[in-house]
Scaffold this motif. Structure first.
Motif, PDB file in Angstrom:
ATOM      1  N   LYS A   1       3.746  -2.219  11.601  1.00 13.52           N
ATOM      2  CA  LYS A   1       3.173  -3.345  10.877  1.00 13.52           C
ATOM      3  C   LYS A   1       4.082  -3.772   9.724  1.00 13.52           C
ATOM      4  O   LYS A   1       4.377  -4.929   9.564  1.00 13.52           O
ATOM      5  N   CYS A   2       4.465  -2.803   8.890  1.00 14.43           N
ATOM      6  CA  CYS A   2       5.223  -3.184   7.704  1.00 14.43           C
ATOM      7  C   CYS A   2       6.668  -2.707   7.753  1.00 14.43           C
ATOM      8  O   CYS A   2       7.471  -3.045   6.897  1.00 14.43           O
ATOM      9  N   GLY A   3       7.001  -1.919   8.750  1.00 20.01           N
ATOM     10  CA  GLY A   3       8.389  -1.502   8.920  1.00 20.01           C
ATOM     11  C   GLY A   3       8.856  -0.355   8.053  1.00 20.01           C
ATOM     12  O   GLY A   3       9.998   0.032   8.102  1.00 20.01           O
TER      13      GLY A   3
ATOM     14  N   ILE B   1      -2.755   5.752  10.325  1.00 23.94           N
ATOM     15  CA  ILE B   1      -2.926   4.814   9.224  1.00 23.94           C
ATOM     16  C   ILE B   1      -1.669   4.912   8.371  1.00 23.94           C
ATOM     17  O   ILE B   1      -1.328   5.981   7.866  1.00 23.94           O
ATOM     18  N   CYS B   2      -1.006   3.811   8.238  1.00 19.38           N
ATOM     19  CA  CYS B   2       0.259   3.787   7.494  1.00 19.38           C
ATOM     20  C   CYS B   2       0.004   4.071   6.021  1.00 19.38           C
ATOM     21  O   CYS B   2      -0.830   3.422   5.396  1.00 19.38           O
ATOM     22  N   PRO B   3       0.707   5.063   5.448  1.00 24.92           N
ATOM     23  CA  PRO B   3       0.490   5.378   4.031  1.00 24.92           C
ATOM     24  C   PRO B   3       0.970   4.254   3.103  1.00 24.92           C
ATOM     25  O   PRO B   3       0.543   4.180   1.954  1.00 24.92           O
ATOM     26  N   LYS B   4       1.841   3.420   3.603  1.00 21.48           N
ATOM     27  CA  LYS B   4       2.371   2.335   2.768  1.00 21.48           C
ATOM     28  C   LYS B   4       1.453   1.118   2.751  1.00 21.48           C
ATOM     29  O   LYS B   4       1.063   0.641   1.704  1.00 21.48           O
ATOM     30  N   CYS B   5       1.117   0.613   3.943  1.00 19.30           N
ATOM     31  CA  CYS B   5       0.356  -0.632   3.970  1.00 19.30           C
ATOM     32  C   CYS B   5      -1.135  -0.396   4.227  1.00 19.30           C
ATOM     33  O   CYS B   5      -1.944  -1.312   4.109  1.00 19.30           O
ATOM     34  N   GLY B   6      -1.484   0.834   4.569  1.00 15.57           N
ATOM     35  CA  GLY B   6      -2.895   1.170   4.723  1.00 15.57           C
ATOM     36  C   GLY B   6      -3.550   0.635   5.978  1.00 15.57           C
ATOM     37  O   GLY B   6      -4.764   0.713   6.138  1.00 15.57           O
TER      38      GLY B   6
HETATM   39 ZN   LIG Z   1       2.775   0.035   7.196  1.00 17.62          ZN
END
Ligand SMILES: [Zn+2]
Length: 102
Positions: free
Chosen positions: A96-98, A71-76
């Motif tokens: 997903k968000c780079g 789970i990306c800490p930035k985009c969740g």
């Molecule tokens: Zn992300």
């Protein structure tokens, strides 16, 4: 390994599907991870002293790293992990968000 200790992951297959948790340990040689509160097994611990009661402890068992997704800490969002190399340093990035993942 794409997954590191301390990562938040979601389980994508098996009986614990859709559970989320923090990665407690990684086992790179066997490509397995243990995730907090996921894939729990009950283990019987023998009593240390004679006459004492044995204990049953619940511990997370290692599971295939292919069964979890970061789970990306930035985009969740649940994401696949990509890699980027810069000045000989290798970074993990969220597909997903780079953004870079520590
Ligand atoms: Zn992300």
């Amino acid at each position: 390994m794409k997954i590191k200790k301390g990562d938040q992951v979601q389980i994508i297959s098996g009986k614990d599907r859709e559970k989320r948790g923090k990665v407690l340990r990684v086992f790179p040689k066997i490509m397995k991870v243990t995730v907090e509160k996921v894939n729990i097994i009950k283990k019987h611990v023998r009593p240390k002293k004679e006459g004492a009661k044995g204990q049953r402890v619940e511990i997370p068992a290692p599971m295939d790293v292919s069964n979890v997704m970061l789970i990306c800490p930035k985009c969740g969002k649940m994401t696949r992990v990509g890699f980027k190399t810069e000045n000989k340093n290798k970074f993990r990035i969220c597909k997903k968000c780079g953004s870079e993942i520590a």
